[in-house]
Scaffold this active site. Sequence first.
Site, PDB file in Angstrom:
ATOM      1  N   HIS A  62      35.051  54.766  33.519  1.00  0.00           N
ATOM      2  CA  HIS A  62      34.806  55.934  33.585  1.00  0.00           C
ATOM      3  C   HIS A  62      33.366  56.445  33.804  1.00  0.00           C
ATOM      4  CE1 HIS A  62      38.402  55.725  30.490  1.00  0.00           C
ATOM      5  NE2 HIS A  62      38.887  55.813  31.612  1.00  0.00           N
ATOM      6  N   TYR A 132      30.175  56.158  20.907  1.00  0.00           N
ATOM      7  CA  TYR A 132      29.419  56.918  22.160  1.00  0.00           C
ATOM      8  C   TYR A 132      28.505  57.937  21.844  1.00  0.00           C
ATOM      9  CZ  TYR A 132      33.782  54.849  24.100  1.00  0.00           C
ATOM     10  OH  TYR A 132      35.059  54.471  24.239  1.00  0.00           O
TER      11      TYR A 132
END
Length: 201
Positions: A62, A132
Amino acid sequence: MKISPTQVPGAFQVTPEKLYDNRGHFYEAVRAEVLAEAIGTPFSVAQVNYSVSAKNTLRGIHGTTLPPGQAKLVSCVRGAVLDIVVDLRVGSPTFGHHAVTYQDEESGVAVYLAEGLGHGFLALTDDTCMNYLCSEVYVPGTMIDVDALDPALALPWNLTEPPIRSAKDAAAPTLAEAEARGVLPRYEDCIALHSPVPGTP
């Protein structure tokens, strides 16, 4: 903490120094000024995400289009993963190259990846949780998906059985297909994000 460059420019491994006592241990996961000095630019957090995955889940690759771009600091806070960063920047001297790190809850190892780089991981344990820290908020329609099993990338997942993947990840284009569609960021644009503006100190 120790911050080391990887084989992919713009990706760094962050390894904390732990302090142990009879209660357990403590460590600094990141310190802003130390990270900024190592990566050459300030890193501010605009959004924090978590993912929880079953063993043998493969997420990625991604990335984010430019604009807006999105730098990330990614760490495994529970379980263990094989983590891979891929250079998606068209025109980069390391375009299509990758950097591998092993992350788990015990080591506290994290990976910083600059704008234009792609990220994926294979969960090695059940109930694996990834954290994240993102420099920009998520904007719908800006995600870049590249097939983590693209033969041309030859990423070393060391799979022993078919991985668990989302339908979206399984249908993702190869790196060459993504480049042909014009969705990948350009290397020079990524570098320019942190270059001084002419005429400014």
